[in-house]
Design a protein around this motif. Structure first.
Motif, PDB file in Angstrom:
ATOM      1  N   ALA A  73       4.541 -15.181 -10.613  1.00 39.70           N
ATOM      2  CA  ALA A  73       4.427 -15.947  -9.368  1.00 39.70           C
ATOM      3  C   ALA A  73       3.024 -16.517  -9.209  1.00 39.70           C
ATOM      4  CB  ALA A  73       4.797 -15.068  -8.171  1.00 39.70           C
ATOM      5  N   TRP A  74       2.011 -15.703  -9.497  1.00 40.28           N
ATOM      6  CA  TRP A  74       0.640 -16.179  -9.333  1.00 40.28           C
ATOM      7  C   TRP A  74       0.253 -17.204 -10.395  1.00 40.28           C
ATOM      8  CZ3 TRP A  74      -1.314 -10.584  -8.149  1.00 40.28           C
ATOM      9  CH2 TRP A  74      -1.005 -10.266  -6.825  1.00 40.28           C
ATOM     10  N   LEU A 133       4.839 -18.989  -3.580  1.00 39.98           N
ATOM     11  CA  LEU A 133       4.691 -18.184  -4.796  1.00 39.98           C
ATOM     12  C   LEU A 133       3.626 -17.095  -4.618  1.00 39.98           C
ATOM     13  CD1 LEU A 133       5.044 -21.026  -7.403  1.00 39.98           C
ATOM     14  CD2 LEU A 133       6.495 -18.975  -7.289  1.00 39.98           C
ATOM     15  N   ILE A 134       2.574 -17.418  -3.901  1.00 38.88           N
ATOM     16  CA  ILE A 134       1.555 -16.396  -3.617  1.00 38.88           C
ATOM     17  C   ILE A 134       2.176 -15.264  -2.804  1.00 38.88           C
ATOM     18  CG2 ILE A 134      -0.565 -15.935  -2.321  1.00 38.88           C
ATOM     19  CD1 ILE A 134      -1.511 -18.753  -3.254  1.00 38.88           C
ATOM     20  N   ALA A 135       2.978 -15.601  -1.809  1.00 40.00           N
ATOM     21  CA  ALA A 135       3.635 -14.570  -0.988  1.00 40.00           C
ATOM     22  C   ALA A 135       4.566 -13.706  -1.844  1.00 40.00           C
ATOM     23  CB  ALA A 135       4.409 -15.220   0.154  1.00 40.00           C
ATOM     24  N   ILE A 136       5.342 -14.335  -2.710  1.00 42.36           N
ATOM     25  CA  ILE A 136       6.240 -13.588  -3.599  1.00 42.36           C
ATOM     26  C   ILE A 136       5.426 -12.659  -4.499  1.00 42.36           C
ATOM     27  CG2 ILE A 136       7.814 -13.842  -5.575  1.00 42.36           C
ATOM     28  CD1 ILE A 136       8.786 -16.474  -4.151  1.00 42.36           C
ATOM     29  N   GLY A 137       4.301 -13.158  -5.000  1.00 47.57           N
ATOM     30  CA  GLY A 137       3.435 -12.331  -5.841  1.00 47.57           C
ATOM     31  C   GLY A 137       2.880 -11.124  -5.109  1.00 47.57           C
ATOM     32  N   VAL A 138       2.500 -11.313  -3.865  1.00 51.79           N
ATOM     33  CA  VAL A 138       1.963 -10.190  -3.076  1.00 51.79           C
ATOM     34  C   VAL A 138       3.046  -9.131  -2.857  1.00 51.79           C
ATOM     35  CG1 VAL A 138       1.082  -9.525  -0.791  1.00 51.79           C
ATOM     36  CG2 VAL A 138       0.103 -11.503  -1.986  1.00 51.79           C
ATOM     37  N   ILE A 139       4.238  -9.555  -2.550  1.00 46.91           N
ATOM     38  CA  ILE A 139       5.345  -8.601  -2.367  1.00 46.91           C
ATOM     39  C   ILE A 139       5.631  -7.877  -3.680  1.00 46.91           C
ATOM     40  CG2 ILE A 139       7.826  -8.406  -1.871  1.00 46.91           C
ATOM     41  CD1 ILE A 139       7.357 -10.840   0.086  1.00 46.91           C
TER      42      ILE A 139
END
Length: 174
Positions: free
Chosen positions: A39-40, A66-72
């Motif tokens: 994602a990142w 995509l940043i939000a998905i990566g954090v999750i």
């Protein structure tokens, strides 16, 4: 001394909780890390691409998601990664490498959270601003360094990797 090293190494191969961290020889952490890494990386590609297309808004918004998905995904990977860290005996090189790996990953995740929040204050119609882009580049570079240490834990120190006797069963004739 040899017995102590062997015992410590064997301890690091077995999960603290097979149900939560994955059974022996099948840890969950390595598969879960693919979510934030992918994602990142995709968000960085979108950020860069936002500077070369005529209508960059969709890329900027896509990078933000995509940043939000990566954090999750990072939160899930961190939870099981922490369980793997608990299996490593303290006072060992492997444990120290594990602590540095964890610390770098927490810093990277904090960087992406900061970038996510920063982007909320900016327009998403034009190319991504240079500040958030630079933060993503630095965060991804640190992620690469942390990934190197994660590889060291698995491939050099054998953390959560099945022992050689178990591996050898895959190389016997049928």
């Amino acid at each position: 001394m040899e017995v102590a090293v062997s015992t410590r190494s064997e301890q690091a191969k077995h999960p603290v909780s097979a149900m939560l961290a994955g059974p022996y020889g099948h840890p969950f952490h390595p598969i879960l890390v693919t979510v934030p890494i992918g994602a990142w990386l995709a968000s960085l590609v979108f950020d860069i691409a936002s500077h070369v297309v005529a209508d960059p808004g969709f890329l900027v918004r896509g990078a933000w998601w995509l940043i939000a998905i990566g954090v999750i995904g990072a939160a899930a990977a961190a939870a099981v990664g922490f369980l793997d860290l608990l299996a490593i005996p303290t006072g060992t090189r492997a444990f120290t490498v594990g602590l540095v790996h964890m610390t770098l990953n927490l810093a990277v995740t904090a960087g992406y959270i900061a970038g996510y929040l920063w982007r909320q204050t900016l327009s998403m119609d034009g190319p991504v601003a240079l500040g958030p882009l630079a933060l993503s580049v630095v965060s991804f570079a640190v992620l690469g360094a942390s990934g190197y240490l994660g590889g060291m834990l698995s491939y050099r120190y054998g953390v959560r990797v099945a022992d050689e006797a178990t591996q050898a069963t895959g190389f016997v004739g049928r």
